[in-house]
Design a protein around this motif. Structure first.
Motif, PDB file in Angstrom:
ATOM      1  N   GLN A 187      14.844 -35.687 -35.760  1.00 55.48           N
ATOM      2  CA  GLN A 187      13.955 -36.006 -34.636  1.00 55.48           C
ATOM      3  C   GLN A 187      13.395 -37.421 -34.676  1.00 55.48           C
ATOM      4  OE1 GLN A 187      11.524 -32.224 -33.502  1.00 55.48           O
ATOM      5  NE2 GLN A 187      11.513 -32.318 -35.733  1.00 55.48           N
ATOM      6  N   ARG A 188      13.946 -38.265 -35.531  1.00 49.86           N
ATOM      7  CA  ARG A 188      13.428 -39.626 -35.677  1.00 49.86           C
ATOM      8  C   ARG A 188      14.118 -40.621 -34.751  1.00 49.86           C
ATOM      9  NH1 ARG A 188      14.005 -41.004 -41.788  1.00 49.86           N
ATOM     10  NH2 ARG A 188      13.008 -42.948 -41.102  1.00 49.86           N
ATOM     11  N   PHE A 189      15.261 -40.231 -34.187  1.00 48.36           N
ATOM     12  CA  PHE A 189      16.028 -41.148 -33.349  1.00 48.36           C
ATOM     13  C   PHE A 189      16.583 -40.409 -32.137  1.00 48.36           C
ATOM     14  CE2 PHE A 189      16.226 -42.611 -37.712  1.00 48.36           C
ATOM     15  CZ  PHE A 189      15.889 -43.954 -37.604  1.00 48.36           C
ATOM     16  N   ILE A 190      16.913 -41.202 -31.104  1.00 53.88           N
ATOM     17  CA  ILE A 190      17.529 -40.662 -29.884  1.00 53.88           C
ATOM     18  C   ILE A 190      18.803 -41.445 -29.613  1.00 53.88           C
ATOM     19  CG2 ILE A 190      17.313 -40.539 -27.366  1.00 53.88           C
ATOM     20  CD1 ILE A 190      14.278 -40.090 -27.852  1.00 53.88           C
ATOM     21  N   LEU A 191      19.874 -40.712 -29.318  1.00 52.34           N
ATOM     22  CA  LEU A 191      21.137 -41.328 -28.915  1.00 52.34           C
ATOM     23  C   LEU A 191      21.257 -41.210 -27.405  1.00 52.34           C
ATOM     24  CD1 LEU A 191      23.854 -42.515 -30.145  1.00 52.34           C
ATOM     25  CD2 LEU A 191      24.793 -40.226 -29.721  1.00 52.34           C
ATOM     26  N   SER A 192      21.419 -42.346 -26.723  1.00 51.04           N
ATOM     27  CA  SER A 192      21.534 -42.329 -25.265  1.00 51.04           C
ATOM     28  C   SER A 192      22.797 -43.050 -24.830  1.00 51.04           C
ATOM     29  CB  SER A 192      20.308 -42.979 -24.607  1.00 51.04           C
ATOM     30  OG  SER A 192      20.310 -44.384 -24.810  1.00 51.04           O
ATOM     31  N   SER A 193      23.284 -42.694 -23.647  1.00 52.77           N
ATOM     32  CA  SER A 193      24.420 -43.404 -23.053  1.00 52.77           C
ATOM     33  C   SER A 193      24.095 -43.711 -21.603  1.00 52.77           C
ATOM     34  CB  SER A 193      25.709 -42.578 -23.145  1.00 52.77           C
ATOM     35  OG  SER A 193      25.612 -41.405 -22.355  1.00 52.77           O
ATOM     36  N   GLY A 194      24.746 -44.772 -21.076  1.00 52.81           N
ATOM     37  CA  GLY A 194      24.458 -45.178 -19.706  1.00 52.81           C
ATOM     38  C   GLY A 194      25.686 -45.680 -18.988  1.00 52.81           C
ATOM     39  N   LYS A 195      25.533 -45.889 -17.703  1.00 49.64           N
ATOM     40  CA  LYS A 195      26.645 -46.384 -16.895  1.00 49.64           C
ATOM     41  C   LYS A 195      26.839 -47.899 -17.027  1.00 49.64           C
ATOM     42  CE  LYS A 195      27.012 -42.682 -13.507  1.00 49.64           C
ATOM     43  NZ  LYS A 195      27.039 -42.304 -12.075  1.00 49.64           N
ATOM     44  N   ASP A 196      26.148 -48.495 -18.003  1.00 46.64           N
ATOM     45  CA  ASP A 196      26.407 -49.895 -18.351  1.00 46.64           C
ATOM     46  C   ASP A 196      27.447 -49.986 -19.462  1.00 46.64           C
ATOM     47  OD1 ASP A 196      24.910 -48.801 -20.377  1.00 46.64           O
ATOM     48  OD2 ASP A 196      23.556 -50.504 -20.602  1.00 46.64           O
ATOM     49  N   SER A 197      28.118 -48.872 -19.749  1.00 45.51           N
ATOM     50  CA  SER A 197      29.154 -48.799 -20.788  1.00 45.51           C
ATOM     51  C   SER A 197      28.595 -49.020 -22.187  1.00 45.51           C
ATOM     52  CB  SER A 197      30.295 -49.791 -20.522  1.00 45.51           C
ATOM     53  OG  SER A 197      30.958 -49.478 -19.316  1.00 45.51           O
ATOM     54  N   SER A 198      27.332 -48.682 -22.378  1.00 48.49           N
ATOM     55  CA  SER A 198      26.748 -48.799 -23.715  1.00 48.49           C
ATOM     56  C   SER A 198      26.224 -47.447 -24.187  1.00 48.49           C
ATOM     57  CB  SER A 198      25.605 -49.816 -23.732  1.00 48.49           C
ATOM     58  OG  SER A 198      24.445 -49.287 -23.113  1.00 48.49           O
TER      59      SER A 198
END
Length: 410
Positions: free
Chosen positions: A303-314
């Motif tokens: 619970q110390r980090f969050i993995l996110s993705s986006g439509k900016d290809s990152s």
């Protein structure tokens, strides 16, 4: 050792009971109650999650003991400069499992890894039993063809956006464009339709059960997640939220492993952290993916980090405590679809999809170095990827309507 383990289990159960009590008390006293319509066709079957905790055990009533992960989760703060020390992602083999009649839009594993469900634009849900999937992949199956699909549910009238399994019961929920969340009991072989329905006011884009099973979150076209009490169907909205623009629809909502927090990924590009008890926003990472949509967001096990993705290809890793960007995983194009970024079961690797090359892309989670690119074997880019929580296997599904199962080769 056994007594120590039992004491820890009992203590965990006590903490969960206290957390649930805090949530209920706070929502009743302080939060806004929307009173959205609900249709009730019976209560959740079997032992309630609250009763489970009152008995002083955290063992799920249905799934049995959930196997431990193959390795401890990665401590991303332990190593500063890790370039040149990337791990190799093991080779996997893939097998076509089944097809929907239209685009396969989402997938989810059960907490124990024994089942995986897929949802489609054809409004159906397929439930696979992993033991049958593995049997199907064996080349020397002697007893004729194995059918890994053990249930197919038909009860939505528009495409399905997301799925989740109840943490203790044989209940699968689905959120769809028809503004509903539906509850399916997959212990019944003949059941094709939902036994409970929540009628929301918006397109339900994402659903997530609280680890206790007593609450669920719905991410919708509304900019604030809808929090439902599973037992009463009351809907609560946070009374304290940041300024969110008109394009704040929630693409994904996910609870942390204890339910103390939840995260939302929104169309306005922001990733937001919310307190799991007060339902108040505690941090907004505005522009997490520039001016493009934030597609997915999930917590690490600790619970110390969050993995996110986006439509900016990152794909980005954020520190929960500070909101600081820790790592970026680059080199896969995703600008059109809701392509997920997920950890493998040990959190040593990050997996996602390259829309342009129609490949599965894998990074070393610690070094952020790309370590593999595999043809997806889908006709057209996959729409979704979901990894087993307990072993080296994952599923992909896509615009070609198909579902593929990937497992590590010996």
């Amino acid at each position: 050792m056994e007594n120590s383990s039992l004491e820890q289990t009992l203590q965990d159960g006590k903490l969960h009971r206290q957390l649930n009590s805090l949530i209920v008390a706070h929502l009743r006293d302080n939060n806004l109650n929307q009173g959205l319509a609900a249709e009730k066709d019976g209560m959740l079957k079997g032992v309630t999650s609250t009763a489970m905790y009152d008995m002083g055990t955290l063992v799920p009533a249905v799934y049995g003991s959930i196997p431990a992960s193959r390795a401890a989760s990665v401590d991303f703060s332990a190593v500063q400069d890790t370039k040149g020390s990337s791990k190799n992602f093991p080779k996997h083999e893939t097998r076509h499992l089944s097809e929907h009649k239209n685009v396969a839009r989402c997938a989810r594993f059960s907490p124990d890894g024994r089942f995986v469900a897929t949802g489609s634009a054809d409004t159906s849900i397929k439930l696979f039993e992993i033991s049958k999937v593995k049997q199907m992949t064996l080349s020397d199956a002697r007893d004729g063809p194995v059918r890994p699909v053990i249930r197919t549910f038909y009860d939505h009238i528009q495409p399905i956006n997301d799925l989740d399994f109840h943490p203790q019961s044989t209940i699968l929920i689905s959120g769809a464009k028809d503004h509903t969340i539906k509850f399916f009991d997959f212990s019944k072989a003949t059941a094709k339709r939902a036994f409970r329905v929540i009628q929301d006011t918006h397109n339900v884009r994402s659903v997530s059960f609280h680890p206790s099973g007593d609450f669920l979150l719905a991410g919708t076209d509304h900019q604030i997640a809808h929090l439902y009490d599973v037992n009463t169907f009351q809907c609560f909205l946070s009374a304290s939220v940041p300024e969110i623009g008109t394009n704040g629809a929630i693409n994904q909502v996910r609870y942390s492993s204890t339910g103390g927090m939840y995260v939302t990924a929104s169309k306005d590009g922001a990733v937001r952290l919310w307190d799991g008890v007060t339902a108040n926003c505690v941090r907004s990472i505005v522009g997490a993916h520039g001016t493009t949509e934030a597609i997915s967001a999930t917590f690490t096990k600790d619970q110390r980090f969050i993995l996110s993705s986006g439509k900016d290809s990152s794909i980005k890793l954020w520190e929960v405590g500070s909101g600081r960007l820790v790592k970026q995983y680059l080199g896969a194009t995703h600008t059109q679809l809701r392509c997920q970024a997920v950890f493998n079961d040990t959190e040593e690797f990050v997996l996602s999809i390259d829309e342009g090359s129609n490949e599965i892309v894998i990074w070393d989670a610690l070094t952020a170095e790309k370590v593999a690119r595999w043809p997806s074997n889908h006709n057209g880019a996959p729409r979704w990827i979901a990894h087993s929580p307990i072993e080296a296997s994952f599923v992909s599904c896509g615009s070609d309507r198909s579902i593929r199962y990937w497992k590590e080769t010996p």
